[in-house]
Design a protein around this motif. Structure first.
Motif, PDB file in Angstrom:
ATOM      1  N   SER A   4     -80.055  33.953 -15.428  1.00  0.00           N
ATOM      2  CA  SER A   4     -79.365  34.998 -14.671  1.00  0.00           C
ATOM      3  C   SER A   4     -78.095  34.423 -14.029  1.00  0.00           C
ATOM      4  CB  SER A   4     -80.270  35.598 -13.610  1.00  0.00           C
ATOM      5  OG  SER A   4     -80.739  34.605 -12.737  1.00  0.00           O
ATOM      6  N   ASN A   5     -78.086  33.135 -13.747  1.00  0.00           N
ATOM      7  CA  ASN A   5     -76.886  32.504 -13.205  1.00  0.00           C
ATOM      8  C   ASN A   5     -76.964  31.008 -13.480  1.00  0.00           C
ATOM      9  OD1 ASN A   5     -78.863  31.616 -11.395  1.00  0.00           O
ATOM     10  ND2 ASN A   5     -77.428  31.504  -9.719  1.00  0.00           N
ATOM     11  N   GLN A  32     -75.686  27.293 -11.547  1.00  0.00           N
ATOM     12  CA  GLN A  32     -75.045  26.621 -10.431  1.00  0.00           C
ATOM     13  C   GLN A  32     -74.741  25.189 -10.850  1.00  0.00           C
ATOM     14  OE1 GLN A  32     -77.796  26.941  -7.119  1.00  0.00           O
ATOM     15  NE2 GLN A  32     -77.408  29.116  -6.835  1.00  0.00           N
ATOM     16  N   GLN A  40     -71.022  28.651  -8.523  1.00  0.00           N
ATOM     17  CA  GLN A  40     -72.019  29.468  -9.206  1.00  0.00           C
ATOM     18  C   GLN A  40     -71.309  30.413 -10.171  1.00  0.00           C
ATOM     19  OE1 GLN A  40     -75.891  31.305  -7.642  1.00  0.00           O
ATOM     20  NE2 GLN A  40     -74.392  32.891  -7.196  1.00  0.00           N
ATOM     21  N   VAL A  50     -72.087  33.755 -12.753  1.00  0.00           N
ATOM     22  CA  VAL A  50     -73.089  34.805 -12.916  1.00  0.00           C
ATOM     23  C   VAL A  50     -72.865  35.639 -14.186  1.00  0.00           C
ATOM     24  CG1 VAL A  50     -74.101  36.846 -11.831  1.00  0.00           C
ATOM     25  CG2 VAL A  50     -73.370  34.943 -10.416  1.00  0.00           C
ATOM     26  N   LYS A  51     -71.618  35.882 -14.516  1.00  0.00           N
ATOM     27  CA  LYS A  51     -71.323  36.795 -15.624  1.00  0.00           C
ATOM     28  C   LYS A  51     -71.241  36.066 -16.961  1.00  0.00           C
ATOM     29  CE  LYS A  51     -68.520  39.704 -12.608  1.00  0.00           C
ATOM     30  NZ  LYS A  51     -67.144  40.131 -12.291  1.00  0.00           N
ATOM     31  N   GLU A 110     -68.131  33.867 -18.189  1.00  0.00           N
ATOM     32  CA  GLU A 110     -67.308  33.617 -16.999  1.00  0.00           C
ATOM     33  C   GLU A 110     -66.705  32.219 -17.013  1.00  0.00           C
ATOM     34  OE1 GLU A 110     -69.484  34.291 -13.398  1.00  0.00           O
ATOM     35  OE2 GLU A 110     -67.662  34.470 -12.178  1.00  0.00           O
ATOM     36  N   PHE A 125     -69.520  29.643 -18.386  1.00  0.00           N
ATOM     37  CA  PHE A 125     -70.867  30.154 -18.640  1.00  0.00           C
ATOM     38  C   PHE A 125     -70.822  30.826 -20.007  1.00  0.00           C
ATOM     39  CE2 PHE A 125     -75.026  30.922 -17.900  1.00  0.00           C
ATOM     40  CZ  PHE A 125     -75.442  31.949 -17.069  1.00  0.00           C
ATOM     41  N   LYS A 152     -75.437  33.418 -22.073  1.00  0.00           N
ATOM     42  CA  LYS A 152     -76.013  32.991 -20.787  1.00  0.00           C
ATOM     43  C   LYS A 152     -77.150  31.988 -20.998  1.00  0.00           C
ATOM     44  CE  LYS A 152     -75.782  35.876 -17.299  1.00  0.00           C
ATOM     45  NZ  LYS A 152     -76.031  37.012 -16.373  1.00  0.00           N
ATOM     46  N   SER A 178     -73.753  26.225 -20.455  1.00  0.00           N
ATOM     47  CA  SER A 178     -72.629  26.130 -19.526  1.00  0.00           C
ATOM     48  C   SER A 178     -71.978  24.770 -19.704  1.00  0.00           C
ATOM     49  CB  SER A 178     -73.122  26.294 -18.085  1.00  0.00           C
ATOM     50  OG  SER A 178     -72.048  26.226 -17.168  1.00  0.00           O
ATOM     51  N   LEU A 205     -79.708  34.470  -5.850  1.00  0.00           N
ATOM     52  CA  LEU A 205     -78.511  33.775  -6.299  1.00  0.00           C
ATOM     53  C   LEU A 205     -77.776  33.125  -5.129  1.00  0.00           C
ATOM     54  CD1 LEU A 205     -77.214  36.422  -8.863  1.00  0.00           C
ATOM     55  CD2 LEU A 205     -78.938  34.628  -9.170  1.00  0.00           C
TER      56      LEU A 205
END
Lengths: 111, 113
Positions: free
Chosen positions: A30-31, A33, A48, A50-51, A54, A65, A69, A72, B99
């Motif tokens: 989902s993300n 970091q 961080q 998220v998209k 990104e 990213f 997903k 990274s 998050l």
């Protein structure tokens, strides 16, 4: 179980050279970091994402990213001795709701 | 600035001893975490807590327990220390679940002989 792998494990570069570390997850995140740990120190949050797809920049550092997903990267342009340390990615997994840390990439910069 | 403190930077204990590692955060964060860090393995989650008196197992809870009696304090307990628990232990906190970035303490290097 969910895994987050990072490559390379170690990287030695001459000051001024570029550096890239890659982070790959076995499942969708989902993300993501990124943290930096200086020698003898503790991890410190950098950024961080998220998209999907990104891209973010912090001075000489570029974070990406992946579209799916699941991966990274962190790219450092023209490394300096202050960049020395271990860089960790950490991904938040949808199905387990947990933050999983990668294995880390240790960067050494020679002047 | 968020501050996360840990009771000791270095600790040497004998096999079989009960060991307490204390962590305190000063920013009213809901979530607290205990990790161990070993070369080549990254950070592995031992336990976490999302509220006072609440705890959840992480990826490697065996041989450990935790206690969170107050919001700012999260303790890691090794009931009977073993040599394979020699490691760097890192405490972290975050505002709440989801998050949000984690803030780490300086770490405790534990050696069990």
């Amino acid at each position: 179980g969910q895994q987050v792998m990072q490559i390379p494990q170690y990287q030695h570069v001459q000051e001024g050279e570029d550096f890239t570390t890659y982070c790959n997850s076995s499942t969708t995140l989902s993300n993501i970091q990124w943290y930096k740990q200086r020698p003898g120190g503790h991890p410190v949050f950098l950024i961080q994402l998220v998209k999907s797809g990104e891209v973010k920049k912090q001075k000489r550092l570029t974070f990406q990213f992946g579209e799916a997903k699941k991966n990274s990267s962190l790219h450092i342009t023209a490394t300096q001795t202050t960049d020395v340390g271990t860089y960790f990615c950490a991904g938040f997994h949808y199905n387990t709701d947990k933050l999983i840390f990668g294995t880390g990439t240790r960067l050494q910069v020679f002047p | 600035d968020v501050k996360v403190t840990q009771s000791s930077r270095y600790l040497v204990k004998r096999t079989g001893e009960k060991v307490f590692l204390e962590c305190v955060q000063d920013m009213d964060h809901e979530n607290m975490f205990w990790y161990r860090q070993d070369p080549g393995l990254g950070l592995r989650l031992i336990y976490f807590s999302y509220d006072v008196k609440m705890k959840e197992k992480g990826d490697i809870p065996e041989g450990y327990s935790v206690s969170r009696e107050k919001k700012e304090r999260f303790s890691l307990i090794l009931e009977s220390a073993s040599t394979n628990q020699t490691s760097m232990y890192l405490c972290a906190s975050s505002v709440r679940w989801g998050l949000y970035e984690q803030y780490f303490g300086p770490g405790t290097r534990l050696t069990v002989t």
